[in-house]
Design an enzyme around this catalytic site. Sequence first.
Site, PDB file in Angstrom:
ATOM      1  N   ASP A 167       0.768  -1.370  -0.072  1.00 43.40           N
ATOM      2  CA  ASP A 167       0.021   0.001   0.082  1.00 43.40           C
ATOM      3  C   ASP A 167       0.958   1.328   0.104  1.00 43.40           C
ATOM      4  O   ASP A 167       1.620   1.317   1.022  1.00 43.40           O
ATOM      5  CB  ASP A 167      -0.852  -0.105   1.148  1.00 43.40           C
ATOM      6  CG  ASP A 167      -1.920   1.078   1.387  1.00 43.40           C
ATOM      7  OD1 ASP A 167      -1.561   2.138   0.496  1.00 43.40           O
ATOM      8  OD2 ASP A 167      -2.927   1.080   1.887  1.00 43.40           O
ATOM      9  N   LYS A 192      -6.279  10.248  -1.372  1.00 43.89           N
ATOM     10  CA  LYS A 192      -5.015  10.819  -0.470  1.00 43.89           C
ATOM     11  C   LYS A 192      -4.047  11.887  -1.590  1.00 43.89           C
ATOM     12  O   LYS A 192      -4.850  12.907  -2.285  1.00 43.89           O
ATOM     13  CB  LYS A 192      -4.302  10.050   0.269  1.00 43.89           C
ATOM     14  CG  LYS A 192      -5.203   8.898   1.044  1.00 43.89           C
ATOM     15  CD  LYS A 192      -6.114   9.702   1.979  1.00 43.89           C
ATOM     16  CE  LYS A 192      -7.256   8.617   2.560  1.00 43.89           C
ATOM     17  NZ  LYS A 192      -6.588   7.230   2.866  1.00 43.89           N
TER      18      LYS A 192
END
Length: 377
Positions: A167, A192
């Site tokens: 990730d 994000k």
Amino acid sequence: MHIQTAAVHTLRDHEHGAVVPPVHLSSTFELDPGSEDGAYAYQRGSNPTRAQLETVLATLDGAAHGFAFASGMAATAASLSTLTVGDEVILPASVYGGTYRFVDLVLPGRGVTGRFVDDLGALTDEDFTPATKAIFMETPANPTLRITDLRRLVELAHRHGALVIVDNTFMTPVLQKPLDLGADVVVQSATKYLAGHSDLLAGAITTNDPHLAEAFALAQKAQGGVLAPGESFRLIQAIKTLPLRLERQQDNAIAIVDFLRGHEAIREVWYPGSYSEDEARVHASQATGTGAVLSFELAAGLDRVAFLRALRYPACAVSLGGVESLICRPSAMTHEAMTPQARERAGISEDLLRLSVGIENVDDLIEDLDHALRAAR
Ligand SMILES: *Cc1c(COP(=O)(O)O)cnc(C)c1O
């Protein structure tokens, strides 16, 4: 092509000489009546706008295949979709809260076990069993910013036939390219840094493995958690400024770390490489920057709530990566699904605050922090 250029110029030659790509909203596409086939058939399977975004995602990661999902969690779930009954995945206890929830509450029902370990860096051959099919990891870890040696873990996992899924939300391909270091799959919450404006939910997967690519395409088609064309277009546009934004955010973060480290009202500051010289060396060998997320603890006796209330710019909110600075308390907000003992082991104290640094003027941010620290006395 450097990544700053690739972010802008990967997609060229649009219809009518348009400089930005078109948005194809059509849910269905005309098929040739003879072959009953066409380049596109139905939006869930694939569509031209999402395909363009997926080309950008793959290009930035230096990957052969890219996939866009409706959220980071849809991408995370898809990345683990190759696991079947009896399989096990190893994860760090400090893994992103949503991933923890998925592995803890959903995977067991599918006969898949998630084994949480305190320190991925301490994994050895003995930790692998024939059932271990994947390692799912983040480096830097959240919110402790601890570093894991990616090359070592890839070598270890591959020796046991296990996949390495990274990730890479905190670093993005601008700062770290796990596929180049041997990882099998990269997942990102595009919500994000990629989207970067706290206004879009999206997820991404990239891989070089054609079999995994088939599995991820199946996850899109069979489970349907795909990114819509309008959102795909907005993400294509947002990614154009990703390298620029992140560069500024990182410069700001480095200046803020310097300021906080010297401040008597601060007990401790965490930033990639701060834990030990060894971690700093490993991080420098696998990433080209330290990013724009840092964590810190106020000195004993300071009033945390007063500090947070006195801050003018960083909103007290979960999430990260946007142009605006955000601050949160992981033990109560992002990592509340963990048991207190697991948090303790992962180094996430009740007082730890996580700051996602935005693109604001850094002097304004530092002045704001300084004033709020005084208000916390
Ligand atoms: C936010 C986040 C996710 C989940 O992404 P969503 O887009 O919120 O579904 C996964 N991993 C990390 C590291 C994150 O910060």
